[in-house]
Design an enzyme around this catalytic site. Structure first.
Site, PDB file in Angstrom:
ATOM      1  N   GLY A  29      -4.246   8.839  -4.109  1.00 52.34           N
ATOM      2  CA  GLY A  29      -5.405   8.236  -4.767  1.00 52.34           C
ATOM      3  C   GLY A  29      -5.121   6.825  -5.238  1.00 52.34           C
ATOM      4  O   GLY A  29      -4.146   6.197  -4.826  1.00 52.34           O
ATOM      5  N   HIS A  35      -4.665   1.770   1.902  1.00 52.50           N
ATOM      6  CA  HIS A  35      -5.179   3.100   2.248  1.00 52.50           C
ATOM      7  C   HIS A  35      -6.381   2.973   3.195  1.00 52.50           C
ATOM      8  O   HIS A  35      -6.519   3.751   4.141  1.00 52.50           O
ATOM      9  CB  HIS A  35      -5.633   3.845   0.987  1.00 52.50           C
TER      10      HIS A  35
HETATM   11  P1  AMP Z   1       0.302   6.619  -1.699  1.00 58.43           P
HETATM   12  O1  AMP Z   1      -1.091   6.869  -2.188  1.00 58.43           O
HETATM   13  O2  AMP Z   1       0.996   5.496  -2.381  1.00 58.43           O
HETATM   14  O3  AMP Z   1       1.116   7.889  -1.597  1.00 58.43           O
HETATM   15  O4  AMP Z   1       0.124   6.129  -0.209  1.00 58.43           O
HETATM   16  C1  AMP Z   1      -0.588   6.872   0.733  1.00 58.43           C
HETATM   17  C2  AMP Z   1      -0.380   6.271   2.093  1.00 58.43           C
HETATM   18  O5  AMP Z   1      -0.823   4.913   2.092  1.00 58.43           O
HETATM   19  C3  AMP Z   1       1.099   6.259   2.512  1.00 58.43           C
HETATM   20  O6  AMP Z   1       1.181   6.609   3.892  1.00 58.43           O
HETATM   21  C4  AMP Z   1       1.489   4.828   2.271  1.00 58.43           C
HETATM   22  O7  AMP Z   1       2.550   4.393   3.103  1.00 58.43           O
HETATM   23  C5  AMP Z   1       0.208   4.100   2.630  1.00 58.43           C
HETATM   24  N1  AMP Z   1       0.167   2.766   2.012  1.00 58.43           N
HETATM   25  C6  AMP Z   1       0.406   2.464   0.707  1.00 58.43           C
HETATM   26  N2  AMP Z   1       0.334   1.117   0.531  1.00 58.43           N
HETATM   27  C7  AMP Z   1       0.076   0.574   1.746  1.00 58.43           C
HETATM   28  C8  AMP Z   1      -0.112  -0.764   2.213  1.00 58.43           C
HETATM   29  N3  AMP Z   1      -0.035  -1.826   1.418  1.00 58.43           N
HETATM   30  N4  AMP Z   1      -0.364  -0.945   3.538  1.00 58.43           N
HETATM   31  C9  AMP Z   1      -0.456   0.114   4.376  1.00 58.43           C
HETATM   32  N5  AMP Z   1      -0.306   1.404   3.987  1.00 58.43           N
HETATM   33  C10 AMP Z   1      -0.044   1.624   2.698  1.00 58.43           C
END
Ligand code: AMP
Length: 283
Positions: A29, A35
């Protein structure tokens, strides 16, 4: 768009799709453009897109930010709606009340980089992703290169355990000054936010240095010096093979390798990475 927190209800909805390709985008989230890029990739590659929102307690250490992790659910749902997501899965709990008895364990791939200072983190990640895969049974799942160690470990999990799910990486989305978008950037004050962009600059510097030498210690030293000049001490700064995640002291310019950085800036622990090879540069 359907928002479902009940596991059986989600499975009931998904059971009606027979021929459609289902993509899962797991998140915690507090959705941002990073995301969104994953969701857009999922939409391009599949017929049905499921976004899960779950702050997974198993992947947080005792002194980490589990209790303070932001949870702007209404805002997240608007983002998903605007992107044409089909299902948002918002489970309250994914583990038995009495605690989970059986989980997954990562070997060498978690003994480096973030795994050193977060010893149980990747076991928590693979366990929750496995549970999400079992619930959703997606054909494909999208993960960001922003968390490259996580992406590598999940790709390896799917291959080692013959899970038959295609795990697709998506490039890191950055702010205009290069800082990788992250839910944790909101912990930074204005000065820290300016300082945080130097992480990106240091990686560009190292990428450039690596064109002139195969000695990775020299490249890392240049990066450490640059970061220290900007008041940043790293948790790690390392150049590692993309597949084994082993540290490289010499780089032959052929093998896919990356610069990996973790640094504490104010209350935020920031991580980032960038390919070393100029043939594999960030788009
Ligand atoms: P999180 O909500 O932080 O667990 O991230 C969920 C997904 O979004 C994971 O696969 C992360 O690697 C990806 N994600 C987070 N930040 C970025 C970003 N700046 N660029 C691309 N993907 C991202």
């Amino acid at each position: 768009m359907k928002v479902v927190s009940d596991i059986a209800q989600l499975q009931h909805h998904l059971a009606s799709f027979d021929k459609e390709q289902i993509a899962l985008v797991p998140t915690m989230g507090c959705l941002h453009e990073g995301h969104v890029s994953l969701i857009q990739k999922a939409k391009r590659l599949a017929d049905i897109v499921v976004v899960s929102i779950y702050v997974n307690p198993l992947q947080f250490g005792a002194n980490e930010d589990l209790d303070n992790y932001p949870k702007p659910l209404e805002q997240d749902l608007s983002v998903c709606e605007a992107e044409g997501v089909d299902f948002v899965f918002t489970p309250e709990q994914l583990y038995p009340e009495s605690g989970i008895q059986v989980g997954l364990h990562v070997n060498d791939l978690s003994q480096t980089l973030c795994g050193v200072s977060r010893p149980h983190h990747f076991d928590g990640v693979v366990t929750v992703v496995n549970i999400l895969f079992n619930i959703v049974r997606p054909h494909l799942a999208i993960f960001g290169e922003k968390d490259f160690q996580q992406l590598t470990i999940i790709q390896r999990m799917v291959s080692d355990l013959h899970m038959g799910i295609e795990v697709i990486g998506a490039e890191t989305i950055r702010e205009t000054d290069g800082l990788a978008k992250s839910s944790r950037n909101r912990y930074l004050n204005d000065d820290e936010r300016t300082q945080a962009a130097e992480i990106y600059q240091s990686m560009l510097l190292m990428q450039n240095q690596a064109k002139q030498t195969s000695d990775m210690q020299q490249v890392i030293q240049a990066g450490e010096t640059y970061l220290a000049q900007h008041g940043i001490t790293t948790d790690y700064l390392s150049i590692n093979d993309e597949t084994t995640l082993q540290t490289l002291s010499v780089w032959d310019k052929q093998q896919p390798a990356r610069i990996f950085i973790a640094a504490q800036i104010g209350k935020a622990r920031l991580i980032d990475n960038m390919p070393l090879s100029s043939t594999n540069e960030e788009k």
